[in-house]
Design an enzyme around this catalytic site. Structure first.
Site, PDB file in Angstrom:
ATOM      1  N   HIS A 194       1.122  -0.751   0.032  1.00  0.00           N
ATOM      2  CA  HIS A 194       0.211  -0.560   0.062  1.00  0.00           C
ATOM      3  C   HIS A 194       0.696   1.318  -0.454  1.00  0.00           C
ATOM      4  O   HIS A 194       2.228   1.236   1.018  1.00  0.00           O
ATOM      5  CB  HIS A 194      -1.004   0.064   1.214  1.00  0.00           C
ATOM      6  N   GLU A 197      -2.131   5.989  -0.755  1.00  0.00           N
ATOM      7  CA  GLU A 197      -4.122   6.473  -0.080  1.00  0.00           C
ATOM      8  C   GLU A 197      -3.344   7.716   0.630  1.00  0.00           C
ATOM      9  O   GLU A 197      -4.152   8.395   0.004  1.00  0.00           O
ATOM     10  CB  GLU A 197      -3.906   5.002   0.939  1.00  0.00           C
ATOM     11  N   ASP A 275     -11.628  -4.033  -1.626  1.00  0.00           N
ATOM     12  CA  ASP A 275     -10.188  -3.375  -0.164  1.00  0.00           C
ATOM     13  C   ASP A 275     -11.468  -3.977   0.535  1.00  0.00           C
ATOM     14  O   ASP A 275     -10.512  -5.042   0.911  1.00  0.00           O
ATOM     15  CB  ASP A 275     -10.137  -1.747  -0.489  1.00  0.00           C
ATOM     16  N   ASP A 276     -11.909  -3.704   1.925  1.00  0.00           N
ATOM     17  CA  ASP A 276     -12.534  -3.816   2.771  1.00  0.00           C
ATOM     18  C   ASP A 276     -14.318  -3.722   2.266  1.00  0.00           C
ATOM     19  O   ASP A 276     -14.886  -2.898   2.621  1.00  0.00           O
ATOM     20  CB  ASP A 276     -12.363  -3.014   4.095  1.00  0.00           C
TER      21      ASP A 276
HETATM   22  N1  ADE Z   1      -5.719  -3.124   5.660  1.00  0.00           N
HETATM   23  C1  ADE Z   1      -7.161  -3.132   5.451  1.00  0.00           C
HETATM   24  N2  ADE Z   1      -7.711  -1.957   4.746  1.00  0.00           N
HETATM   25  C2  ADE Z   1      -6.417  -0.972   4.439  1.00  0.00           C
HETATM   26  C3  ADE Z   1      -6.520   0.111   3.790  1.00  0.00           C
HETATM   27  N3  ADE Z   1      -7.448   0.959   2.558  1.00  0.00           N
HETATM   28  N4  ADE Z   1      -4.932   0.885   4.082  1.00  0.00           N
HETATM   29  C4  ADE Z   1      -4.082  -0.136   4.645  1.00  0.00           C
HETATM   30  N5  ADE Z   1      -4.903  -0.659   5.197  1.00  0.00           N
HETATM   31  C5  ADE Z   1      -5.684  -1.939   5.386  1.00  0.00           C
HETATM   32 ZN    ZN Z   2      -5.978  -2.343   1.098  1.00  0.00          ZN
END
Ligand code: ADE
Ligand code: ZN
Length: 334
Positions: A194, A197, A275-276
């Site tokens: 990552h 972001e 992502d989540d």
């Molecule tokens: N862990 C889970 N999702 C994340 C994200 N978007 N950025 C950093 N760590 C994460």
């Molecule tokens: Zn992520």
């Protein structure tokens, strides 16, 4: 367009399995294990999913993971996501997991890896979804802890395709993990991290120059650095972009402001990911749909993004070729 999104065979390259924990499964597992949650209903969990930054999300995400205790819990979590893949025509997925979120609570690799393995084997057989795992190190912890994790994973190396780097980005630059990424590369793992972001473009440069990554996760802040844009374009370095995540974590204020189509038009290798999804309000197809609604995504742009999802995957070339042909066939019919 929504119909075409559904029909195209897609890959997902940026997904945290712990981020697929739906409120009802969280609730059920809390009851199963007699864990007290700071919520009095499934609806209250859902209502709590309002974030103003990456950290405000991570606090809830790590707390949610506390309900995952035994092998069956990890199996159920993985199986539920792989059923979504089947439903959304995600034919290949590269899934991140955070071992330290579990080992720090005293849950060993044997417990979560066995649960994941059972679900993945069943999905590959019964659903026809192909799955790679990406073991992600938590960057708010030390590099020594990441190295310990890499060695603790040794019995499971054959299940793992790549290593990654996630968690709190600001103040935890990629260069902090240079040694563990070099060790991982020497062991034959692909590398992702990552970067960009919430963190600055310099963190993307560090992931490239110090960690030697094969892909950047997110990377949307690369647009602030024209030299970096040129590098990403020339090297076709993939950026695994996550639109709904960026909106929910306030990386952008409105979806209309998202730069994914701008990056695409400038020849950057971007694609869409969730992502989540349980925390951010949608799985992969909902992320594509958000681009249709807010950015007037065209059919040609959709095809390019889906093409990139296969192209940037770690699949062998013959599998990539098979899916790219299939995408082209469906695109011509549409
Ligand atoms: N862990 C889970 N999702 C994340 C994200 N978007 N950025 C950093 N760590 C994460
Ligand atoms: Zn992520």
């Amino acid at each position: 367009m929504l119909n075409l999104i559904q029909r195209l065979p897609k890959a997902e390259l940026h997904l945290h399995i712990e981020g697929t924990l739906e409120p009802d499964l969280m609730w059920r597992l809390a009851q199963k294990h007699n864990i007290e949650l700071p919520f009095d209903s499934v609806e209250a969990i859902r209502r709590a999913y309002q974030f103003d930054s990456l950290q405000s999300f991570l606090d809830l995400y790590y707390q949610g993971a506390n309900v995952l205790l035994d092998e069956d819990d990890f199996y159920e979590l993985m199986w539920a996501y792989l059923l979504v893949c089947k439903k959304q025509n995600i034919v290949h997925t590269e899934i991140m997991f955070d071992p330290q979120t579990h080992t720090e609570r005293g849950i060993p690799f044997s417990v979560f890896m066995s649960g994941f393995d059972r679900a993945i084997a069943k999905a590959e057989q019964e659903l026809g979804v192909s799955v790679y795992l990406i073991m992600s190190f938590l960057r708010h912890l030390s590099e020594e802890a990441a190295i310990d994790t890499l060695f603790a994973a040794a019995p499971y190396y054959s299940m793992i395709k790549a290593v990654g780097l996630d968690s709190s980005e600001r103040g935890n630059p990629p260069a902090k993990f240079e040694r563990v990424f070099a060790q991982s590369s020497a062991l034959g793992f692909k590398l992702v991290a990552h970067a960009g972001e919430e963190g600055p473009p310099n963190y993307i440069w560090q992931a490239i120059k110090h960690l030697n990554v094969d892909r950047i996760d997110h990377g949307v802040r690369s647009a602030e650095d024209s030299e970096l844009m040129l590098y990403l374009q020339e090297h076709q370095m993939p950026l695994t972009v996550c639109p709904l995540s960026n909106l929910k974590l306030r990386v952008i204020d409105k979806m209309e402001e998202h730069n994914i189509l701008d990056l695409l038009s400038r020849g950057i290798n971007v694609m869409v990911n969730s992502d989540d999804p349980s925390y951010f309000g949608g799985y992969l197809n909902e992320n594509y749909a958000a681009l249709v609604h807010s950015l007037s995504l065209s059919k040609e742009q959709l095809i390019e993004l889906v093409f990139n999802s296969i192209r940037a995957s770690f699949l062998p070339n013959e599998m990539k070729g098979k899916w790219l042909d299939e995408i082209q066939r469906i695109a011509q019919e549409a």
